[in-house]
Design an enzyme around this catalytic site. Sequence first.
Site, PDB file in Angstrom:
ATOM      1  CB  CYS A 257      -0.979  -0.045   1.171  1.00  0.00           C
ATOM      2  SG  CYS A 257      -2.431   1.007   0.930  1.00  0.00           S
ATOM      3  CG  HIS A 342      -4.110  -4.072   2.589  1.00  0.00           C
ATOM      4  ND1 HIS A 342      -3.291  -3.610   3.593  1.00  0.00           N
ATOM      5  CD2 HIS A 342      -4.555  -2.970   1.942  1.00  0.00           C
ATOM      6  CE1 HIS A 342      -3.259  -2.291   3.567  1.00  0.00           C
ATOM      7  NE2 HIS A 342      -4.025  -1.871   2.570  1.00  0.00           N
ATOM      8  CD  GLU A 344      -2.448  -6.620   5.253  1.00  0.00           C
ATOM      9  OE1 GLU A 344      -3.193  -5.643   5.432  1.00  0.00           O
ATOM     10  OE2 GLU A 344      -1.809  -6.797   4.203  1.00  0.00           O
TER      11      GLU A 344
END
Length: 371
Positions: A257, A342, A344
Amino acid sequence: MSLPKRKKAILALSDGTIAHGWAVGHEGITGGELCFNTSMTGYQEIFTDPSYHGQLMMMTYPHIGNYGTMSRDDEARKVMVAGIITRAFSHEFSNPMADGSLQEYLEDQEVVGISGVDTRKLVRHIREKGVMNAVISSTELDEEKLVQMAKDWEDMTGLELASKVSRNEAQTVNGESDFKIAAFDYGIKQNIINSLNARGCTLRVFPAKTSLEEIKDWDADGFFFSNGPGDPNATAEYALETVEYAKSTGKPLFGICLGHQLMALSEGIEVGKMFVGHRGANHPVKNLRTGLVEISTQNHGFAVTEGSVKDEVAEVTHINLNDGTVEGLRFKNFPGFSVQYHPEASPGPHDSAYLFDEFIDMMKEGKGIEV
């Protein structure tokens, strides 16, 4: 439980649009850039994501609060959104694992919100007009004053926010392997730390503004640049020195990001404000190396400008299938890669978790360990 007496609230956009509803959370006035998230679950993780600092979060899924809140679901130490907007807010919850209700959670952290709003209508409005600032109020109900307040609110373009959500001192999170990672906290999510730690890595998580001497002392095997809020071009004014040092070591770099944007800026690639950002847990991304499509979680209002990516500098590895924007880069002048979305993601999806494994493999190669 008995439901509280409802109090009126107003959402005022800077273009003069007004929406009436009912106050939720803390009573008061708040403002910021109005954005929306298309996720069906994970509202607590969204509200505590530091990348949303200074923004009003509008949830497109209508029912919010129905499974309460749990401390283990926090992505940061506190709620990061400036305020929340929902269609239907649930004061009751049906999750036996919950610590409490969303209403109690928002009250404790003094987060102002509004419910009973036609969020889908407002989303269509933003998609047509572009993102804009707005104000939520449950204490001041003068529409003209609130619209003016929204117009006067500080614009996200040019705003440096990463240092405002970063930790104050470095923290070590021990793992079971010999790999040491220098992770830079521009608003790092807890599940990024968990994802690297679960793979055995020991992390030294540094504040956004850390001296090179302190970073050098850690003698890392790899460098990680985190997500975070605000304009990456403003963050770059102090963060690029760290990125350049990391590149000079010849060790692997990985960015997510804002970290992805900073790595791009360090190579002369442009990053600009989007008309409407990407936020949700259902965005399709194509991996150009494998041809596979990943369903991803996203949260960004700035993006790499495709035309500024030169072949001798970086390879575009991932693209967004909704609008064709750049979602991933692999750099050619140093061992590093980055993604805009993302991997994660918590609570999910988990299609892109393999990227953490690729980072580990790069560190193994750097230490001469067979992959």
